[in-house]
Design an enzyme around this catalytic site. Sequence first.
Site, PDB file in Angstrom:
ATOM      1  N   ILE A  90       0.826  -1.224   0.124  1.00  0.00           N
ATOM      2  CA  ILE A  90       0.050  -0.100  -0.052  1.00  0.00           C
ATOM      3  C   ILE A  90       0.798   1.363   0.067  1.00  0.00           C
ATOM      4  O   ILE A  90       0.523   2.290  -0.724  1.00  0.00           O
ATOM      5  CB  ILE A  90      -1.114  -0.142   1.032  1.00  0.00           C
ATOM      6  N   THR A 122      -4.363   5.811   7.124  1.00  0.00           N
ATOM      7  CA  THR A 122      -5.301   4.831   6.355  1.00  0.00           C
ATOM      8  C   THR A 122      -4.836   3.150   6.938  1.00  0.00           C
ATOM      9  O   THR A 122      -5.181   2.436   6.522  1.00  0.00           O
ATOM     10  CB  THR A 122      -5.259   4.740   4.957  1.00  0.00           C
ATOM     11  N   ALA A 123      -3.741   3.249   7.870  1.00  0.00           N
ATOM     12  CA  ALA A 123      -3.232   1.876   8.160  1.00  0.00           C
ATOM     13  C   ALA A 123      -4.098   1.352   9.606  1.00  0.00           C
ATOM     14  O   ALA A 123      -5.230   0.632   9.179  1.00  0.00           O
ATOM     15  CB  ALA A 123      -1.968   2.311   8.777  1.00  0.00           C
ATOM     16  N   ARG A 124      -4.030   1.740  10.831  1.00  0.00           N
ATOM     17  CA  ARG A 124      -4.762   1.439  11.697  1.00  0.00           C
ATOM     18  C   ARG A 124      -4.813   2.541  13.023  1.00  0.00           C
ATOM     19  O   ARG A 124      -3.648   3.341  13.141  1.00  0.00           O
ATOM     20  CB  ARG A 124      -4.236   0.001  12.741  1.00  0.00           C
ATOM     21  N   GLU A 158     -12.427   1.778  16.829  1.00  0.00           N
ATOM     22  CA  GLU A 158     -13.455   1.878  16.124  1.00  0.00           C
ATOM     23  C   GLU A 158     -14.559   0.787  16.595  1.00  0.00           C
ATOM     24  O   GLU A 158     -14.134  -0.263  16.653  1.00  0.00           O
ATOM     25  CB  GLU A 158     -13.129   1.538  14.685  1.00  0.00           C
ATOM     26  N   HIS A 169     -13.520   3.952   8.004  1.00  0.00           N
ATOM     27  CA  HIS A 169     -12.900   3.049   7.580  1.00  0.00           C
ATOM     28  C   HIS A 169     -13.040   2.444   6.225  1.00  0.00           C
ATOM     29  O   HIS A 169     -13.663   1.448   5.985  1.00  0.00           O
ATOM     30  CB  HIS A 169     -12.860   1.806   8.715  1.00  0.00           C
ATOM     31  N   SER A 179     -10.880   0.154   1.931  1.00  0.00           N
ATOM     32  CA  SER A 179     -11.225  -0.868   0.604  1.00  0.00           C
ATOM     33  C   SER A 179     -12.557  -1.167   0.271  1.00  0.00           C
ATOM     34  O   SER A 179     -12.897  -2.141  -0.211  1.00  0.00           O
ATOM     35  CB  SER A 179     -10.632  -2.501   1.416  1.00  0.00           C
TER      36      SER A 179
HETATM   37  C1  8YV Z   1     -11.243  -4.101   5.680  1.00  0.00           C
HETATM   38  C2  8YV Z   1      -8.862  -3.483   6.343  1.00  0.00           C
HETATM   39  O1  8YV Z   1     -12.209  -3.428   5.073  1.00  0.00           O
HETATM   40  O2  8YV Z   1      -8.247  -5.595   5.167  1.00  0.00           O
HETATM   41  C3  8YV Z   1      -8.015  -4.666   5.904  1.00  0.00           C
HETATM   42  O3  8YV Z   1      -7.195  -5.008   6.800  1.00  0.00           O
HETATM   43  O4  8YV Z   1      -8.501  -2.658   7.061  1.00  0.00           O
HETATM   44  C4  8YV Z   1     -10.024  -3.240   5.533  1.00  0.00           C
HETATM   45  O5  8YV Z   1      -9.860  -2.226   4.387  1.00  0.00           O
HETATM   46  C5  8YV Z   1     -11.759  -4.717   7.028  1.00  0.00           C
HETATM   47  O6  8YV Z   1     -10.593  -4.678   7.744  1.00  0.00           O
HETATM   48  C6  8YV Z   1     -12.145  -5.929   6.577  1.00  0.00           C
HETATM   49  O7  8YV Z   1     -12.152  -7.045   7.416  1.00  0.00           O
END
Ligand code: 8YV
Length: 321
Positions: free
Chosen positions: A160, A238-240, A269, A287, A290
Amino acid sequence: MPAKPAVLVTRKLPEAVTKRAAESYEACLNEADKSFTMDQILAQAEGCDAILCCSSEKFTAEVISRLPKSVRALATFSVGLEHIDLDAAKARGLTVTNTPDVLTDSTADITFLLLLAAARRAYEGERLLRQDAWTGWTPTQLLGVHVSGKRLGILGMGRIGRAVARRARGFDMAIHYHNRSRLPAELEKGAIYHETPDDLLKVSQFLALNAPASPETMGFLNAARIALLPDGAVVVNTARGTLVDDEALQAALSSGKLAAAGLDVFDGEPKIHPGYRALDNVFILPHLGSATLETRNAMGFKCCDNLDAIFAGREPPDRVV
Ligand code: 8YV
């Protein structure tokens, strides 16, 4: 015909994924998308061969120790793995798979959306219009931070991080990064490596956090590290959420040390630190990294590919444990 393997699918997934899971497995679905407790999930997993889970379910060592004997695999619908105790999974003999690659571009897109929105004060501008408060154009209205040509620091140059760098090149940004190890030249593509995160921070007019949650990255962006950033920097995560010390970030946004921040992920969250709601210079999303149909389909299909391999006695393509 041998019985189909039984799979517990913990959340409602996109239609095409649900269809495939229902055709391939004896699938226990959650079409109402109820948020089950882990006790309820453990009860539903009774007799199942595998669980297709999401990052919303925490598979701690304790939960893993209580999994029904029949469960031999966890296919997580995520690239992140912090919700699964991998050591406990390994010790229990579970196979764990995730969904790398397919969410790289959508997450990098959201990183840039946040970066631009934070820098260019998109929230304040949008609010003016929605509240019917715009009285007209002025030469000094909502002046933001110029993006093109600036230095972007990327913490975590995995898939990413590198996709963020690709987008940043289109904005003529100078790319700097820190990673656990330096990338080979063909992946670095001219980006400047910093051996320590602190050295990276010192040059980062924009900072993108793209490192996974881990004990090492917990609370990474604290007051001392924020102080190293150039004045008026913009931070994007956009990580955690666990990478950021929320109170330190909010203090820096209030004082003007940082011009703005863009956040898609939050510690704890879906609860977010309430301080963010009061700040105009933070652009926040729930979040969505994705969250495109194409990506979520691809994530689901990857889970099924991994499960199919496990049930056929083949090596799953995305095994983590
Ligand atoms: C997901 C994400 O939508 O895949 C990951 O690690 O952070 C997200 O984009 C989510 O965690 C799905 O379980």
